[in-house]
Each structure stands twice: as C-alpha cells, then as structure tokens.
Write a protein that holds these residues in place. Sequence first.
Motif, PDB file in Angstrom:
ATOM      1  N   GLU A  14      19.875  51.963   0.999  1.00  0.00           N
ATOM      2  CA  GLU A  14      19.369  53.161   1.668  1.00  0.00           C
ATOM      3  C   GLU A  14      18.047  53.612   1.063  1.00  0.00           C
ATOM      4  O   GLU A  14      17.151  54.070   1.791  1.00  0.00           O
ATOM      5  CB  GLU A  14      20.417  54.264   1.606  1.00  0.00           C
ATOM      6  CG  GLU A  14      21.669  53.923   2.401  1.00  0.00           C
ATOM      7  CD  GLU A  14      22.598  55.111   2.596  1.00  0.00           C
ATOM      8  OE1 GLU A  14      22.302  56.195   2.049  1.00  0.00           O
ATOM      9  OE2 GLU A  14      23.605  54.955   3.304  1.00  0.00           O
ATOM     10  N   ALA A  17      15.323  51.353   2.402  1.00  0.00           N
ATOM     11  CA  ALA A  17      15.032  51.659   3.800  1.00  0.00           C
ATOM     12  C   ALA A  17      14.092  52.855   3.896  1.00  0.00           C
ATOM     13  O   ALA A  17      13.167  52.867   4.720  1.00  0.00           O
ATOM     14  CB  ALA A  17      16.322  51.941   4.554  1.00  0.00           C
ATOM     15  N   ARG A  18      14.300  53.824   3.048  1.00  0.00           N
ATOM     16  CA  ARG A  18      13.473  55.037   3.099  1.00  0.00           C
ATOM     17  C   ARG A  18      12.086  54.803   2.509  1.00  0.00           C
ATOM     18  O   ARG A  18      11.158  55.537   2.832  1.00  0.00           O
ATOM     19  CB  ARG A  18      14.188  56.187   2.398  1.00  0.00           C
ATOM     20  CG  ARG A  18      15.364  56.715   3.221  1.00  0.00           C
ATOM     21  CD  ARG A  18      16.147  57.816   2.515  1.00  0.00           C
ATOM     22  NE  ARG A  18      17.104  58.408   3.436  1.00  0.00           N
ATOM     23  CZ  ARG A  18      18.331  57.924   3.650  1.00  0.00           C
ATOM     24  NH1 ARG A  18      18.733  56.839   2.978  1.00  0.00           N
ATOM     25  NH2 ARG A  18      19.140  58.497   4.511  1.00  0.00           N
ATOM     26  N   SER A  20      10.570  51.642   2.821  1.00  0.00           N
ATOM     27  CA  SER A  20       9.960  50.810   3.868  1.00  0.00           C
ATOM     28  C   SER A  20       9.552  51.629   5.078  1.00  0.00           C
ATOM     29  O   SER A  20       8.547  51.332   5.731  1.00  0.00           O
ATOM     30  CB  SER A  20      10.949  49.717   4.314  1.00  0.00           C
ATOM     31  OG  SER A  20      11.049  48.694   3.364  1.00  0.00           O
ATOM     32  N   ILE A  21      10.366  52.651   5.387  1.00  0.00           N
ATOM     33  CA  ILE A  21      10.129  53.480   6.570  1.00  0.00           C
ATOM     34  C   ILE A  21      10.136  54.937   6.109  1.00  0.00           C
ATOM     35  O   ILE A  21      11.188  55.602   6.102  1.00  0.00           O
ATOM     36  CB  ILE A  21      11.214  53.238   7.643  1.00  0.00           C
ATOM     37  CG1 ILE A  21      11.369  51.742   7.903  1.00  0.00           C
ATOM     38  CG2 ILE A  21      10.870  53.976   8.925  1.00  0.00           C
ATOM     39  CD1 ILE A  21      12.529  51.399   8.809  1.00  0.00           C
ATOM     40  N   THR A  23       9.509  57.619   7.407  1.00  0.00           N
ATOM     41  CA  THR A  23      10.051  58.569   8.378  1.00  0.00           C
ATOM     42  C   THR A  23      11.441  58.137   8.855  1.00  0.00           C
ATOM     43  O   THR A  23      11.842  58.438   9.978  1.00  0.00           O
ATOM     44  CB  THR A  23       9.105  58.706   9.583  1.00  0.00           C
ATOM     45  OG1 THR A  23       8.873  57.397  10.137  1.00  0.00           O
ATOM     46  CG2 THR A  23       7.787  59.322   9.185  1.00  0.00           C
ATOM     47  N   TYR A  24      12.176  57.473   7.981  1.00  0.00           N
ATOM     48  CA  TYR A  24      13.489  56.910   8.322  1.00  0.00           C
ATOM     49  C   TYR A  24      14.442  57.980   8.856  1.00  0.00           C
ATOM     50  O   TYR A  24      15.022  57.836   9.929  1.00  0.00           O
ATOM     51  CB  TYR A  24      14.069  56.245   7.084  1.00  0.00           C
ATOM     52  CG  TYR A  24      15.372  55.515   7.289  1.00  0.00           C
ATOM     53  CD1 TYR A  24      15.417  54.269   7.899  1.00  0.00           C
ATOM     54  CD2 TYR A  24      16.577  56.064   6.822  1.00  0.00           C
ATOM     55  CE1 TYR A  24      16.612  53.582   8.065  1.00  0.00           C
ATOM     56  CE2 TYR A  24      17.776  55.385   6.978  1.00  0.00           C
ATOM     57  CZ  TYR A  24      17.789  54.149   7.602  1.00  0.00           C
ATOM     58  OH  TYR A  24      18.970  53.480   7.762  1.00  0.00           O
ATOM     59  N   ASP A  25      14.610  59.049   8.129  1.00  0.00           N
ATOM     60  CA  ASP A  25      15.544  60.090   8.557  1.00  0.00           C
ATOM     61  C   ASP A  25      15.062  60.787   9.821  1.00  0.00           C
ATOM     62  O   ASP A  25      15.860  61.132  10.695  1.00  0.00           O
ATOM     63  CB  ASP A  25      15.763  61.094   7.427  1.00  0.00           C
ATOM     64  CG  ASP A  25      16.464  60.458   6.231  1.00  0.00           C
ATOM     65  OD1 ASP A  25      17.557  59.905   6.419  1.00  0.00           O
ATOM     66  OD2 ASP A  25      15.912  60.510   5.119  1.00  0.00           O
ATOM     67  N   ASN A  55      24.643  54.763   9.013  1.00  0.00           N
ATOM     68  CA  ASN A  55      23.622  55.809   9.101  1.00  0.00           C
ATOM     69  C   ASN A  55      23.588  56.487  10.464  1.00  0.00           C
ATOM     70  O   ASN A  55      23.361  57.692  10.561  1.00  0.00           O
ATOM     71  CB  ASN A  55      22.245  55.233   8.752  1.00  0.00           C
ATOM     72  CG  ASN A  55      22.152  54.875   7.280  1.00  0.00           C
ATOM     73  OD1 ASN A  55      22.699  55.569   6.431  1.00  0.00           O
ATOM     74  ND2 ASN A  55      21.488  53.784   6.973  1.00  0.00           N
ATOM     75  N   LEU A 119      16.704  48.287  13.790  1.00  0.00           N
ATOM     76  CA  LEU A 119      16.411  47.404  12.663  1.00  0.00           C
ATOM     77  C   LEU A 119      17.337  46.188  12.631  1.00  0.00           C
ATOM     78  O   LEU A 119      17.852  45.794  11.587  1.00  0.00           O
ATOM     79  CB  LEU A 119      16.490  48.180  11.333  1.00  0.00           C
ATOM     80  CG  LEU A 119      15.609  49.430  11.260  1.00  0.00           C
ATOM     81  CD1 LEU A 119      15.828  50.158   9.949  1.00  0.00           C
ATOM     82  CD2 LEU A 119      14.143  49.077  11.445  1.00  0.00           C
TER      83      LEU A 119
END
Length: 229
Positions: A14, A17-18, A20-21, A23-25, A55, A119
């Motif tokens: 997690e 992921a945040r 890499s991206i 604006t994930y959330d 998620n 993803l």
Amino acid sequence: MKDELTFKSKNTIEANARISIPTYDTLFTMVQSYFRAKLGEKEASLLVIGAGGGNELAAWGPSNPKWTFTGVDPSKEMLQMAKNKSIQLGLESRVRLIQGTITDLPLPDSKFDAASCILVLHFIVDVQQKLKLLRTIKDNLKPGAPFILVSAYGDPGEAELQDRINVWKSFYLDAGYELSKVDEMGKVIMNISFIPEDHIERLLVESGFTNIARFYSTGLFAGWICHAG
C-alpha cells in the motif's frame, strides 16, 4: 511471525502504491463519486477485478450501504487481505471474494450494475488477453452500466513515456529511496505492458463499451470512464 510478515507485506504494497500514484486515495474517491452519480440511491451490485488488498472495499463499502461487491483476484494472499478488511469494516455480508480470474465467476442471477478494473490491465502482456478480459467484463454488466478502467499507459518507443518514468522515479527519490534502488525499480517497471492511450480506448470500443472518456491521470497511470453497450 507470519502475521507480522503479512502485515509488513500489506503495508509495503500500500505504501508503494501511494508513492507510485500520489493521488491514489483521491482516485478511489473520484471513482466513488462517478458510481454514485450513475447508480443513485438504489441497491447496486459491483464487480471488482483485481480485488486483492481490499482497497475498493475499504474506499466504497462503509459509505455505500446499498452496494454489494463481488471481488476477483488470482492471489490467495491478496484476497486474504481483502477478506480481513471486509471483516474489520463489518462488510463481510456484502462481499463475495473469488480466487481466480473473471472466467471463474459463477453464473450470476443477474448482471452487475457497475464494475472496476483498477491497476490490472498492464499486468496482462498479450493484447488479445487484454481484449478478452474487457469483453468478459462487459458481458457481465447490465446495458448502460458504468465501468472504470485504470491502467499504466504509453508507447515504450517514445521519449514521452521515458520522461514520465523519470518523474515516477522522482516520486521514490523524494520518498527517501536510494538512487541505485530507484534505478533498479525503473528497469522493473518496463516489464509491465505499456500500450498507447489510443490503443486502450480502441480495446474498450472493441469490447463493446461506449461514451469513453479519460477522467484521470497521474504519472504513469490514467483512468477511463465508459458504459456497457
């Protein structure tokens, strides 16, 4: 010890992921708003492709009590994370998790009201397999049902993608990663299946989706909204 390792693995996945991206959330919040706009206040069944980790369940389940979720993922370990999240959030009565691919879905009583594939597509190398996945998602949706696709995109032969990969590397450098580690990660990221944006949109059209529009972009990834034809 096993639980500790699982916790660390979950947190690492997690956290990365945040990075890499960034604006994930926000991405999940945007998708929720889109689904709400299309589904209204009615009871709705959602198909979640790549549900491992949970998620989507955590982002959409608590605030949408009329939604039920069918999640599919080939990873037993990731699905266990999703199951744990659903239990912690009191969602287990509204969640069905299936280990495998979309072809392992049992024949439903009725088709789904909405679907997401976030993803996942860029881990499928063969273009015909990408097309098969998207077509199967469409075939499991009610006519006009909203669908969200989020994937890495770009032409590996173009400088534009390399520029975005360099920006992606800077996300990790700013997060405190060593340059040598980030360079190594940059080589690994090229193993995923990048295809140009217009190719992704063409796959959606060939799969039977309509009203296709890109609504999201951060670094290496973009998202498209569309509807089952």
